[in-house]
Design a protein around this motif. Structure first.
Motif, PDB file in Angstrom:
ATOM      1  N   LEU A 163       0.845  -1.197   0.000  1.00 36.41           N
ATOM      2  CA  LEU A 163       0.000   0.000   0.000  1.00 36.41           C
ATOM      3  C   LEU A 163       0.876   1.241   0.000  1.00 36.41           C
ATOM      4  N   GLN A 164       0.779   2.022  -1.060  1.00 33.96           N
ATOM      5  CA  GLN A 164       1.587   3.225  -1.179  1.00 33.96           C
ATOM      6  C   GLN A 164       1.096   4.308  -0.226  1.00 33.96           C
ATOM      7  N   CYS A 165       2.036   5.021   0.369  1.00 34.71           N
ATOM      8  CA  CYS A 165       1.695   6.108   1.294  1.00 34.71           C
ATOM      9  C   CYS A 165       1.290   7.342   0.497  1.00 34.71           C
ATOM     10  N   GLU A 166       0.077   7.316  -0.032  1.00 36.61           N
ATOM     11  CA  GLU A 166      -0.423   8.439  -0.810  1.00 36.61           C
ATOM     12  C   GLU A 166      -1.889   8.667  -0.490  1.00 36.61           C
ATOM     13  N   PHE A 167      -2.451   9.737  -1.037  1.00 39.21           N
ATOM     14  CA  PHE A 167      -3.776  10.227  -0.644  1.00 39.21           C
ATOM     15  C   PHE A 167      -4.889   9.203  -0.878  1.00 39.21           C
ATOM     16  N   PHE A 168      -4.879   8.506  -2.017  1.00 43.76           N
ATOM     17  CA  PHE A 168      -5.977   7.607  -2.356  1.00 43.76           C
ATOM     18  C   PHE A 168      -5.729   6.162  -1.908  1.00 43.76           C
ATOM     19  N   ALA A 169      -4.801   5.956  -1.002  1.00 40.65           N
ATOM     20  CA  ALA A 169      -4.423   4.604  -0.597  1.00 40.65           C
ATOM     21  C   ALA A 169      -5.600   3.811  -0.029  1.00 40.65           C
ATOM     22  N   LEU A 170      -6.338   4.419   0.894  1.00 40.29           N
ATOM     23  CA  LEU A 170      -7.429   3.691   1.548  1.00 40.29           C
ATOM     24  C   LEU A 170      -8.565   3.377   0.581  1.00 40.29           C
ATOM     25  N   GLU A 171      -8.762   4.269  -0.397  1.00 43.38           N
ATOM     26  CA  GLU A 171      -9.810   4.019  -1.379  1.00 43.38           C
ATOM     27  C   GLU A 171      -9.500   2.756  -2.190  1.00 43.38           C
ATOM     28  N   GLY A 172      -8.263   2.638  -2.654  1.00 46.34           N
ATOM     29  CA  GLY A 172      -7.864   1.448  -3.401  1.00 46.34           C
ATOM     30  C   GLY A 172      -7.915   0.206  -2.542  1.00 46.34           C
ATOM     31  N   LEU A 173      -7.571   0.359  -1.259  1.00 45.43           N
ATOM     32  CA  LEU A 173      -7.573  -0.784  -0.357  1.00 45.43           C
ATOM     33  C   LEU A 173      -8.992  -1.296  -0.120  1.00 45.43           C
ATOM     34  N   SER A 174      -9.949  -0.406  -0.025  1.00 45.77           N
ATOM     35  CA  SER A 174     -11.337  -0.831   0.190  1.00 45.77           C
ATOM     36  C   SER A 174     -11.850  -1.647  -1.001  1.00 45.77           C
ATOM     37  N   GLN A 175     -11.420  -1.295  -2.222  1.00 46.46           N
ATOM     38  CA  GLN A 175     -11.799  -2.070  -3.398  1.00 46.46           C
ATOM     39  C   GLN A 175     -11.205  -3.475  -3.334  1.00 46.46           C
ATOM     40  N   LEU A 176      -9.947  -3.563  -2.906  1.00 45.69           N
ATOM     41  CA  LEU A 176      -9.307  -4.873  -2.795  1.00 45.69           C
ATOM     42  C   LEU A 176     -10.000  -5.735  -1.746  1.00 45.69           C
ATOM     43  N   ASP A 202       7.980   8.161   3.024  1.00 45.79           N
ATOM     44  CA  ASP A 202       8.942   9.258   3.104  1.00 45.79           C
ATOM     45  C   ASP A 202       8.700  10.008   4.412  1.00 45.79           C
ATOM     46  N   ARG A 203       9.596   9.832   5.351  1.00 45.85           N
ATOM     47  CA  ARG A 203       9.401  10.436   6.678  1.00 45.85           C
ATOM     48  C   ARG A 203       9.424  11.957   6.639  1.00 45.85           C
ATOM     49  N   ARG A 204       9.956  12.516   5.550  1.00 50.97           N
ATOM     50  CA  ARG A 204       9.998  13.990   5.426  1.00 50.97           C
ATOM     51  C   ARG A 204       8.671  14.546   4.938  1.00 50.97           C
ATOM     52  N   ASN A 205       7.790  13.668   4.504  1.00 52.30           N
ATOM     53  CA  ASN A 205       6.515  14.073   3.925  1.00 52.30           C
ATOM     54  C   ASN A 205       5.403  13.848   4.948  1.00 52.30           C
ATOM     55  N   SER A 206       4.712  14.900   5.318  1.00 48.69           N
ATOM     56  CA  SER A 206       3.652  14.757   6.332  1.00 48.69           C
ATOM     57  C   SER A 206       2.513  13.869   5.839  1.00 48.69           C
ATOM     58  N   LEU A 207       2.306  13.799   4.513  1.00 47.88           N
ATOM     59  CA  LEU A 207       1.252  12.942   3.974  1.00 47.88           C
ATOM     60  C   LEU A 207       1.548  11.474   4.254  1.00 47.88           C
ATOM     61  N   SER A 208       2.808  11.080   4.161  1.00 48.09           N
ATOM     62  CA  SER A 208       3.176   9.701   4.472  1.00 48.09           C
ATOM     63  C   SER A 208       2.812   9.355   5.907  1.00 48.09           C
ATOM     64  N   GLU A 209       3.098  10.279   6.818  1.00 47.63           N
ATOM     65  CA  GLU A 209       2.760  10.051   8.228  1.00 47.63           C
ATOM     66  C   GLU A 209       1.253   9.959   8.417  1.00 47.63           C
ATOM     67  N   GLN A 210       0.520  10.808   7.723  1.00 53.79           N
ATOM     68  CA  GLN A 210      -0.932  10.808   7.848  1.00 53.79           C
ATOM     69  C   GLN A 210      -1.529   9.504   7.325  1.00 53.79           C
TER      70      GLN A 210
END
Length: 279
Positions: A163-176, A202-210
């Motif tokens: 699962l890639q640490c990006e914005f639409f990650a959970l959406e793709g996961l729900s389909q799977l 990427d620990r420097r990216n706040s989106l990854s942490e979120q």
């Protein structure tokens, strides 16, 4: 650089079939299949990687070019070759490959309405179920729900989800997850989720942490503690036909995949211990 094999306490003794799947593309699925397979071999497991994507990126990433693919998964699914006849040895000790072929893209039409067409791979794997030889089979799936993915899930014990640490990650996961539920209901009632691995972190990216926090809050211990970082060496390695552990063992990506392999084996050890207690 060769990978040194270091036996890991509690290594799996029986075959375990894991599908590496995500219907969303670009999540590091093939990269995870290649490098987790290599890392499992490095900690003492005997691994068979099945390239079930017509693009054949897993085959290419392991240095198995078109000229070396005498027999492929296509031949196996069409009933023209037994599974073990299609095995190719890779440069990694303990890691074998069933290569892919572009003809796989037409397998759905070629098998048509054949009885049991969703169980072709399961039936082909049956000779390996005697507990000898391989301890893990990893199946790299195409990023879509088609007959190849269905065959993989029908043959598997569990699904490992990159699962890639990006914005639409959970959406793709729900389909799977919906796909896994459908397969459980109609083809493979014992299919489970082995784990979710966060990639391109990427620990420097706040989106990854979120994203990491959101996924862990939803799925708890199903998510591996190990996260695969964004790493230039991981991206470069396939261009040289090598897993990153062979290309650069000391880089952050290689060390992360070794940690993931140990976590996978430990999770399998705990699962077997729990089953033994119940029985």
């Amino acid at each position: 650089m060769p990978v040194k094999s270091e036996p890991y306490p509690g290594r799996a003794a029986a075959l375990r079939v894991l599908v590496v799947a995500n219907q969303k593309g670009g999540v590091g699925k093939t990269t995870t299949a290649i490098n987790l397979g290599t890392a499992l071999a490095a900690v003492g497991e005997k691994v068979l990687l099945i390239d079930s994507d017509p693009q054949g990126n897993a085959s290419t990433g392991l240095g198995v070019g078109r000229a070396l693919r005498k027999h492929t998964l296509y031949d196996v699914l069409m009933g023209e070759k037994a599974l073990l006849q299609a095995v190719v040895k890779t440069a990694v000790p303990g890691l074998d490959l069933i290569p892919s072929d572009p003809d796989l893209s037409g397998i759905e039409l070629e098998l048509g309405q054949q009885a049991g067409r969703s169980f072709k791979l399961r039936d082909a794997l049956s000779p390996l179920k005697d507990g000898r030889g391989y301890t893990y089979v990893l199946i790299d799936c195409p990023p879509s729900l088609n007959l190849l993915t269905v065959n993989a899930m029908a043959a598997a014990d569990a699904v490992l989800v990159p699962l890639q640490c990006e914005f639409f990650a959970l959406e793709g996961l729900s389909q799977l997850m919906r796909t896994i539920d459908l397969v459980r209901g109609s083809l493979n009632p014992v299919l489970e989720i082995q784990g979710i691995v966060l990639t391109m972190y990427d620990r420097r990216n706040s989106l990854s942490e979120q994203v990491s926090g959101d996924v862990r809050s939803h799925f708890g211990e199903t998510v591996y503690q190990t996260m695969i970082p964004r790493n230039v060496r991981v991206s470069e390695a396939p261009g040289f036909g090598k897993p990153v552990l062979v290309y650069d063992l000391k880089c952050a990506g290689s060390q992360a995949y070794l940690k993931l392999a140990r976590e996978v084996v430990l999770r399998e050890r705990k699962r077997r211990a729990a089953q033994f207690e119940v029985s």
